[in-house]
Design a protein around this motif. Sequence first.
Motif, PDB file in Angstrom:
ATOM      1  N   ALA A 164       0.830  -1.200   0.000  1.00 49.18           N
ATOM      2  CA  ALA A 164       0.000   0.000   0.000  1.00 49.18           C
ATOM      3  C   ALA A 164       0.868   1.256   0.000  1.00 49.18           C
ATOM      4  CB  ALA A 164      -0.943  -0.004   1.208  1.00 49.18           C
ATOM      5  N   GLU A 165       1.937   1.246   0.752  1.00 47.99           N
ATOM      6  CA  GLU A 165       2.835   2.399   0.785  1.00 47.99           C
ATOM      7  C   GLU A 165       3.494   2.604  -0.576  1.00 47.99           C
ATOM      8  OE1 GLU A 165       5.007   5.713   1.782  1.00 47.99           O
ATOM      9  OE2 GLU A 165       3.221   4.858   2.680  1.00 47.99           O
ATOM     10  N   LYS A 166       3.932   1.536  -1.206  1.00 49.19           N
ATOM     11  CA  LYS A 166       4.529   1.651  -2.540  1.00 49.19           C
ATOM     12  C   LYS A 166       3.517   2.190  -3.543  1.00 49.19           C
ATOM     13  CE  LYS A 166       8.690   0.153  -1.811  1.00 49.19           C
ATOM     14  NZ  LYS A 166       9.839   1.043  -1.899  1.00 49.19           N
ATOM     15  N   LEU A 167       2.290   1.702  -3.486  1.00 48.04           N
ATOM     16  CA  LEU A 167       1.249   2.206  -4.383  1.00 48.04           C
ATOM     17  C   LEU A 167       0.967   3.686  -4.135  1.00 48.04           C
ATOM     18  CD1 LEU A 167      -1.233  -0.790  -4.394  1.00 48.04           C
ATOM     19  CD2 LEU A 167       0.135   0.024  -6.330  1.00 48.04           C
ATOM     20  N   ARG A 168       0.994   4.101  -2.881  1.00 50.87           N
ATOM     21  CA  ARG A 168       0.796   5.508  -2.552  1.00 50.87           C
ATOM     22  C   ARG A 168       1.910   6.347  -3.161  1.00 50.87           C
ATOM     23  NH1 ARG A 168       2.653   9.329   0.050  1.00 50.87           N
ATOM     24  NH2 ARG A 168       4.291   8.152   1.055  1.00 50.87           N
ATOM     25  N   GLN A 169       3.142   5.838  -3.078  1.00 54.08           N
ATOM     26  CA  GLN A 169       4.273   6.563  -3.652  1.00 54.08           C
ATOM     27  C   GLN A 169       4.157   6.669  -5.175  1.00 54.08           C
ATOM     28  OE1 GLN A 169       7.676   4.400  -2.206  1.00 54.08           O
ATOM     29  NE2 GLN A 169       7.470   5.182  -0.120  1.00 54.08           N
ATOM     30  N   VAL A 170       3.753   5.597  -5.816  1.00 61.28           N
ATOM     31  CA  VAL A 170       3.580   5.611  -7.269  1.00 61.28           C
ATOM     32  C   VAL A 170       2.484   6.604  -7.651  1.00 61.28           C
ATOM     33  CG1 VAL A 170       2.811   4.235  -9.248  1.00 61.28           C
ATOM     34  CG2 VAL A 170       4.473   3.292  -7.652  1.00 61.28           C
ATOM     35  N   ALA A 171       1.380   6.586  -6.928  1.00 67.06           N
ATOM     36  CA  ALA A 171       0.292   7.520  -7.212  1.00 67.06           C
ATOM     37  C   ALA A 171       0.756   8.958  -7.042  1.00 67.06           C
ATOM     38  CB  ALA A 171      -0.897   7.217  -6.294  1.00 67.06           C
ATOM     39  N   GLN A 172       1.544   9.207  -6.023  1.00 60.48           N
ATOM     40  CA  GLN A 172       2.052  10.560  -5.800  1.00 60.48           C
ATOM     41  C   GLN A 172       2.948  10.990  -6.960  1.00 60.48           C
ATOM     42  OE1 GLN A 172       4.029  11.090  -2.050  1.00 60.48           O
ATOM     43  NE2 GLN A 172       4.544  13.222  -2.471  1.00 60.48           N
ATOM     44  N   LYS A 173       3.805  10.098  -7.427  1.00 60.73           N
ATOM     45  CA  LYS A 173       4.671  10.430  -8.562  1.00 60.73           C
ATOM     46  C   LYS A 173       3.843  10.707  -9.813  1.00 60.73           C
ATOM     47  CE  LYS A 173       8.793   8.079  -6.981  1.00 60.73           C
ATOM     48  NZ  LYS A 173       9.745   6.995  -7.190  1.00 60.73           N
ATOM     49  N   LEU A 174       2.801   9.919 -10.030  1.00 61.06           N
ATOM     50  CA  LEU A 174       1.931  10.166 -11.171  1.00 61.06           C
ATOM     51  C   LEU A 174       1.263  11.520 -11.068  1.00 61.06           C
ATOM     52  CD1 LEU A 174       0.243   6.676 -11.678  1.00 61.06           C
ATOM     53  CD2 LEU A 174       1.875   7.790 -13.212  1.00 61.06           C
ATOM     54  N   ASP A 175       0.798  11.852  -9.878  1.00 63.82           N
ATOM     55  CA  ASP A 175       0.184  13.162  -9.654  1.00 63.82           C
ATOM     56  C   ASP A 175       1.160  14.290  -9.941  1.00 63.82           C
ATOM     57  OD1 ASP A 175      -2.271  12.101  -8.956  1.00 63.82           O
ATOM     58  OD2 ASP A 175      -1.919  12.275  -6.789  1.00 63.82           O
ATOM     59  N   GLU A 176       2.419  14.127  -9.529  1.00 64.84           N
ATOM     60  CA  GLU A 176       3.425  15.159  -9.712  1.00 64.84           C
ATOM     61  C   GLU A 176       3.782  15.330 -11.192  1.00 64.84           C
ATOM     62  OE1 GLU A 176       6.571  13.796  -7.227  1.00 64.84           O
ATOM     63  OE2 GLU A 176       5.544  14.391  -5.364  1.00 64.84           O
ATOM     64  N   ARG A 177       3.708  14.287 -11.982  1.00 67.04           N
ATOM     65  CA  ARG A 177       4.075  14.330 -13.399  1.00 67.04           C
ATOM     66  C   ARG A 177       2.917  14.746 -14.302  1.00 67.04           C
ATOM     67  NH1 ARG A 177       7.917   9.021 -14.194  1.00 67.04           N
ATOM     68  NH2 ARG A 177       9.440   9.634 -12.625  1.00 67.04           N
ATOM     69  N   THR A 178       1.709  14.702 -13.770  1.00 65.80           N
ATOM     70  CA  THR A 178       0.552  15.051 -14.553  1.00 65.80           C
ATOM     71  C   THR A 178       0.357  16.562 -14.525  1.00 65.80           C
ATOM     72  OG1 THR A 178      -0.491  12.953 -13.993  1.00 65.80           O
ATOM     73  CG2 THR A 178      -1.928  14.673 -14.853  1.00 65.80           C
ATOM     74  N   PRO A 179       0.370  17.205 -15.726  1.00 67.87           N
ATOM     75  CA  PRO A 179       0.182  18.663 -15.721  1.00 67.87           C
ATOM     76  C   PRO A 179      -1.240  19.010 -15.270  1.00 67.87           C
ATOM     77  CG  PRO A 179       0.373  17.805 -17.976  1.00 67.87           C
ATOM     78  CD  PRO A 179       0.559  16.655 -17.031  1.00 67.87           C
ATOM     79  N   ARG A 180      -1.317  20.035 -14.482  1.00 63.02           N
ATOM     80  CA  ARG A 180      -2.617  20.506 -13.984  1.00 63.02           C
ATOM     81  C   ARG A 180      -3.205  21.478 -15.019  1.00 63.02           C
ATOM     82  NH1 ARG A 180      -3.656  17.568  -9.403  1.00 63.02           N
ATOM     83  NH2 ARG A 180      -1.763  17.329  -8.207  1.00 63.02           N
ATOM     84  N   ARG A 181      -4.495  21.436 -15.205  1.00 62.53           N
ATOM     85  CA  ARG A 181      -5.155  22.341 -16.164  1.00 62.53           C
ATOM     86  C   ARG A 181      -5.831  23.459 -15.477  1.00 62.53           C
ATOM     87  NH1 ARG A 181      -7.706  18.153 -20.472  1.00 62.53           N
ATOM     88  NH2 ARG A 181      -5.794  17.085 -20.849  1.00 62.53           N
TER      89      ARG A 181
END
Length: 64
Positions: A47-64
Amino acid sequence: MANDWNDRIHEAVERMEAELRKAIDYVNDEVVPEARMQGAEALRKAAEKLRQVAQKLDERTPRR
């Protein structure tokens, strides 16, 4: 002679049943709780690893 043979078989079966009960008790008392604890810990780490991956995805996704 047949009674002696039957008695020996009956005693052997009783001993096997007693040993099987001991083995089942051991598994239930010692193995199962440990497996549950290790399983829970593995799920926490995943779960912690998945949280980290999700956070990285959020950081790489440009906000509109």
